[in-house]
Design a protein around this motif. Structure first.
Motif, mmCIF file in Angstrom:
data_model
loop_
_atom_site.group_PDB
_atom_site.id
_atom_site.type_symbol
_atom_site.label_atom_id
_atom_site.label_comp_id
_atom_site.label_asym_id
_atom_site.label_seq_id
_atom_site.Cartn_x
_atom_site.Cartn_y
_atom_site.Cartn_z
ATOM 1 N N UNK A 86 20.878 -1.079 -1.705
ATOM 2 C CA UNK A 86 22.227 -1.595 -1.452
ATOM 3 C C UNK A 86 22.586 -2.520 -2.618
ATOM 4 N N UNK A 87 23.774 -2.307 -3.175
ATOM 5 C CA UNK A 87 24.195 -3.088 -4.341
ATOM 6 C C UNK A 87 25.415 -3.927 -3.985
ATOM 7 N N UNK A 88 25.211 -5.235 -3.965
ATOM 8 C CA UNK A 88 26.322 -6.153 -3.678
ATOM 9 C C UNK A 88 26.923 -6.661 -4.988
ATOM 10 N N UNK A 135 24.494 -3.631 -10.680
ATOM 11 C CA UNK A 135 25.422 -4.507 -9.951
ATOM 12 C C UNK A 135 26.733 -3.779 -9.685
ATOM 13 N N UNK A 136 27.529 -4.374 -8.844
ATOM 14 C CA UNK A 136 28.816 -3.780 -8.492
ATOM 15 C C UNK A 136 29.945 -4.667 -9.014
ATOM 16 N N UNK A 137 31.043 -4.031 -9.392
ATOM 17 C CA UNK A 137 32.203 -4.773 -9.883
ATOM 18 C C UNK A 137 33.116 -5.221 -8.752
ATOM 19 N N UNK A 138 33.050 -4.528 -7.610
ATOM 20 C CA UNK A 138 34.049 -4.799 -6.581
ATOM 21 C C UNK A 138 33.485 -4.884 -5.165
ATOM 22 N N UNK A 139 33.089 -3.723 -4.619
ATOM 23 C CA UNK A 139 32.652 -3.685 -3.219
ATOM 24 C C UNK A 139 31.152 -3.474 -3.123
ATOM 25 N N UNK A 140 30.664 -3.409 -1.911
ATOM 26 C CA UNK A 140 29.255 -3.060 -1.702
ATOM 27 C C UNK A 140 29.123 -1.552 -1.912
ATOM 28 N N UNK A 141 28.205 -1.158 -2.782
ATOM 29 C CA UNK A 141 27.933 0.255 -3.010
ATOM 30 C C UNK A 141 26.467 0.534 -2.696
ATOM 31 N N UNK A 177 23.039 10.161 -9.010
ATOM 32 C CA UNK A 177 23.140 8.904 -8.261
ATOM 33 C C UNK A 177 24.373 9.056 -7.387
ATOM 34 N N UNK A 178 24.199 8.963 -6.097
ATOM 35 C CA UNK A 178 25.379 9.016 -5.230
ATOM 36 C C UNK A 178 25.548 7.656 -4.552
ATOM 37 N N UNK A 179 26.734 7.395 -4.065
ATOM 38 C CA UNK A 179 26.973 6.142 -3.348
ATOM 39 C C UNK A 179 26.780 6.430 -1.857
ATOM 40 N N UNK A 180 25.900 5.685 -1.216
ATOM 41 C CA UNK A 180 25.696 5.939 0.213
ATOM 42 C C UNK A 180 26.159 4.783 1.109
ATOM 43 N N UNK A 181 27.057 3.949 0.541
ATOM 44 C CA UNK A 181 27.738 2.938 1.375
ATOM 45 C C UNK A 181 29.226 3.270 1.268
ATOM 46 N N UNK A 182 29.855 3.575 2.386
ATOM 47 C CA UNK A 182 31.256 4.000 2.322
ATOM 48 C C UNK A 182 32.101 2.951 1.593
ATOM 49 N N UNK A 183 32.804 3.383 0.530
ATOM 50 C CA UNK A 183 33.538 2.419 -0.303
ATOM 51 C C UNK A 183 35.000 2.805 -0.499
ATOM 52 N N UNK A 184 35.523 3.663 0.354
ATOM 53 C CA UNK A 184 36.945 3.971 0.266
ATOM 54 C C UNK A 184 37.224 5.449 0.069
ATOM 55 N N UNK A 185 38.495 5.754 -0.303
ATOM 56 C CA UNK A 185 38.953 7.145 -0.393
ATOM 57 C C UNK A 185 38.124 8.011 -1.344
ATOM 58 N N UNK A 186 37.709 7.436 -2.476
ATOM 59 C CA UNK A 186 37.000 8.243 -3.474
ATOM 60 C C UNK A 186 35.492 8.169 -3.363
ATOM 61 N N UNK A 187 35.008 7.638 -2.257
ATOM 62 C CA UNK A 187 33.557 7.444 -2.055
ATOM 63 C C UNK A 187 32.743 8.704 -2.357
ATOM 64 N N UNK A 205 0.823 -1.219 0.000
ATOM 65 C CA UNK A 205 0.000 0.000 0.000
ATOM 66 C C UNK A 205 0.856 1.267 0.000
ATOM 67 N N UNK A 206 1.858 1.304 0.843
ATOM 68 C CA UNK A 206 2.630 2.530 1.027
ATOM 69 C C UNK A 206 3.738 2.765 0.032
ATOM 70 N N UNK A 207 4.039 1.761 -0.790
ATOM 71 C CA UNK A 207 5.118 1.841 -1.787
ATOM 72 C C UNK A 207 6.439 2.287 -1.125
ATOM 73 N N UNK A 208 6.696 1.783 0.063
ATOM 74 C CA UNK A 208 7.908 2.173 0.778
ATOM 75 C C UNK A 208 9.133 1.417 0.293
ATOM 76 N N UNK A 209 8.956 0.148 -0.024
ATOM 77 C CA UNK A 209 10.086 -0.648 -0.497
ATOM 78 C C UNK A 209 9.793 -1.143 -1.905
ATOM 79 N N UNK A 210 10.708 -0.873 -2.784
ATOM 80 C CA UNK A 210 10.504 -1.337 -4.151
ATOM 81 C C UNK A 210 10.734 -2.841 -4.224
ATOM 82 N N UNK A 211 9.845 -3.523 -4.935
ATOM 83 C CA UNK A 211 10.053 -4.959 -5.126
ATOM 84 C C UNK A 211 11.141 -5.124 -6.167
ATOM 85 N N UNK A 212 12.109 -5.936 -5.889
ATOM 86 C CA UNK A 212 13.164 -6.137 -6.879
ATOM 87 C C UNK A 212 13.377 -7.617 -7.122
ATOM 88 N N UNK A 213 13.765 -7.928 -8.364
ATOM 89 C CA UNK A 213 14.142 -9.294 -8.707
ATOM 90 C C UNK A 213 15.661 -9.338 -8.563
#
Lengths: 57, 176
Positions: free
Chosen positions: B134-136, B116-122, B155-165, B43-51
């Motif tokens: 969250x993209x693993x 998708x991510x090539x390396x870390x969690x973004x 689009x910003x990255x909101x999971x800390x992923x290093x120096x250039x985050x 009802x609230x459309x709070x979480x997007x359904x993803x495959x």
């Protein structure tokens, strides 16, 4: 010998440390099982989709 | 000791009426929140359904390159600018520390985002709408996306992923 008629639930509720451990353990184990199930049931990218992307116009 | 065991026989003592009422009220509140949590998803459309699909960085990279080649219209600072047709699959790649490609979408059209991510969690965070995912690595997250307003979105990255985050900023342009 006097028989202890204290119920199991009462004995359990009287042990706060056991409750503390259980509250963490039940959460951790069920979350872990949920995660394992999720990883096992994740399917690969469908072949048809891959063919469309790689070869389709 | 801070935690003390109550006096023997506490389990059999009668519960006062008001205490019983509060226990029932608290239980009802808990159960209602539990039902709401599931209900709000619909009802609230709070979480997007993803495959979610299983993939590998190699496979996803290959698919992304093929997808971008098909719809590429230019390049900005080495990042491809892609304009996919309405209803198509769109591949978005997160790498330390950039989002690829720059997307040009049409307002009101529906797209299937594969992220998708090539390396870390973004963290895929679409601003200023504040939609976050969250993209693993090793997983392809498929989200149905329909822009309802035009303009430039980041689009910003909101999971800390290093120096250039903090420099990991992507762009989506929505045209009328």
């Amino acid at each position: 010998m006097v028989e202890d008629k204290t119920s199991f639930l009462e004995r359990l509720l009287d042990r706060p440390i056991a409750l503390l451990i259980m509250s963490n353990a039940i959460f951790a184990v069920s979350y872990f099982i949920w995660g394992v199930m999720k990883v096992w049931t994740t399917s690969p990218i469908p072949e048809a989709l891959k063919e469309t992307i790689l070869g389709g116009k | 000791m801070a935690l003390t065991v109550p006096e023997k026989g506490w389990f059999q003592t009668k519960i006062a009426k008001d205490e019983k009422a509060w226990i029932i009220i608290a239980l009802i509140v808990c159960l209602s929140l539990f039902v709401l949590m599931a209900g709000w998803h619909v009802v609230g459309k709070q979480n997007a359904s993803s495959i979610v699909y299983d993939t590998s960085p190699d496979e996803f990279y290959k698919l992304s390159q093929a997808n971008w080649r098909k719809y590429k219209i230019g390049e900005e600072e080495g990042i491809p600018v892609v304009k996919p047709p309405a209803g198509s699959d769109v591949f978005i790649l997160a790498t330390t520390w950039r989002w690829e490609p720059i997307l040009v979408l049409k307002k009101g059209a529906e797209y299937r985002f594969h992220i998708s991510s090539m390396d870390l969690v973004h963290g895929f965070s679409l601003q200023p709408l504040n939609m976050n995912f969250v993209i693993h690595p090793q997983y392809d997250y498929v989200l149905t996306f329909k822009p309802t307003s035009s303009g430039d979105f980041r689009i910003i990255c909101n999971e800390f992923c290093g120096f250039g985050h903090h420099t990991m900023i992507g762009k989506i342009t929505v045209e009328e």
